[in-house]
Design a protein around this motif. Sequence first.
Motif, short mmCIF file in Angstrom:
data_model
loop_
_atom_site.label_atom_id
_atom_site.label_comp_id
_atom_site.label_asym_id
_atom_site.label_seq_id
_atom_site.Cartn_x
_atom_site.Cartn_y
_atom_site.Cartn_z
N GLU A 12 24.63 30.77 133.09
CA GLU A 12 24.73 29.35 132.75
C GLU A 12 23.75 29.01 131.63
O GLU A 12 24.09 28.26 130.70
N LEU A 13 22.57 29.58 131.69
CA LEU A 13 21.56 29.36 130.66
C LEU A 13 22.05 29.88 129.31
O LEU A 13 21.91 29.21 128.28
N ARG A 14 22.64 31.08 129.31
CA ARG A 14 23.18 31.62 128.05
C ARG A 14 24.29 30.74 127.50
O ARG A 14 24.37 30.48 126.31
N ARG A 15 25.13 30.24 128.42
CA ARG A 15 26.23 29.37 127.99
C ARG A 15 25.69 28.08 127.39
O ARG A 15 26.14 27.63 126.34
N ILE A 16 24.68 27.49 128.03
CA ILE A 16 24.09 26.24 127.53
C ILE A 16 23.43 26.47 126.18
O ILE A 16 23.56 25.65 125.26
N ARG A 17 22.73 27.59 126.04
CA ARG A 17 22.11 27.90 124.74
C ARG A 17 23.16 28.04 123.65
O ARG A 17 22.99 27.56 122.53
N SER A 18 24.25 28.70 124.00
CA SER A 18 25.35 28.87 123.04
C SER A 18 25.93 27.52 122.66
O SER A 18 26.16 27.24 121.47
N GLU A 19 26.15 26.66 123.66
CA GLU A 19 26.68 25.33 123.38
C GLU A 19 25.71 24.53 122.52
O GLU A 19 26.12 23.81 121.62
N ARG A 20 24.42 24.66 122.79
CA ARG A 20 23.41 23.95 122.01
C ARG A 20 23.45 24.39 120.56
O ARG A 20 23.39 23.56 119.65
N GLU A 21 23.56 25.69 120.35
CA GLU A 21 23.65 26.19 118.96
C GLU A 21 24.87 25.64 118.26
O GLU A 21 24.80 25.22 117.10
N VAL A 22 26.01 25.64 118.97
CA VAL A 22 27.24 25.11 118.38
C VAL A 22 27.07 23.64 118.05
O VAL A 22 27.45 23.17 116.96
N LEU A 23 26.48 22.87 119.00
CA LEU A 23 26.28 21.44 118.77
C LEU A 23 25.32 21.18 117.61
O LEU A 23 25.51 20.26 116.82
N GLN A 24 24.29 22.01 117.49
CA GLN A 24 23.35 21.83 116.38
C GLN A 24 24.04 22.12 115.05
O GLN A 24 23.81 21.41 114.06
N LYS A 25 24.87 23.15 115.03
CA LYS A 25 25.64 23.44 113.80
C LYS A 25 26.55 22.28 113.47
O LYS A 25 26.64 21.85 112.31
N GLN A 26 27.24 21.74 114.49
CA GLN A 26 28.13 20.61 114.27
C GLN A 26 27.36 19.39 113.80
O GLN A 26 27.80 18.66 112.91
N LEU A 27 26.18 19.17 114.39
CA LEU A 27 25.34 18.05 114.00
C LEU A 27 24.92 18.18 112.54
O LEU A 27 24.99 17.21 111.77
#
Length: 181
Positions: A17-32
């Motif tokens: 779950e932590l890896r998934r959240i980190r991945s999502e965070r990276e994607v969201l930061q790129k999108q941001l």
Amino acid sequence: TGAITSLQRQMEVQESELRRIRSEREVLQKQLTEREVQVQDAYDKEAFGPNTGKMRPKLLSFPPPSNSWICVSAQLIAEQESQLAEQSKLISELQKTISQLQAEAVTNRLHLLQQKQTQREIQRQAEALEQKELQARVALECMSTKSERFRNRIIQATFSTEGSHDPQTELTDDEVLEAVQ
């Protein structure tokens, strides 16, 4: 062992779950970042004329448009970072618990081995006592047989002399001793 296995599975799930959240965070930061660039480009296109390079007077008094999506994304990132910190804390607590349970399991195994060793020693002692008891019974039986033969010889010798009469009933040891005397 079952508790350790359960905690390890739970830790693996949380790490996933932590890896998934980190991945999502990276994607969201790129999108941001992409959205910020897009907003800046849109603002620049609106603020300046297409070929003049001069600012339009009507846009000078207004700040750049705020995009609610950027705020929501920032909040989402902050929430996910908070969740990430909580899960990291939980993972370290679980790892500490796992270490304690593993130490307890090792201690329990040592106690179990000691108990088994003690049980084997007691079993050996019990077998040795049974062997000694058997030997004592054999010796007692042998002594009883010899004693009975000796008693019979005494009775035979006592009553085979002249002037003695055969006993009519079974004699006790005291009666035999009296007759011998």
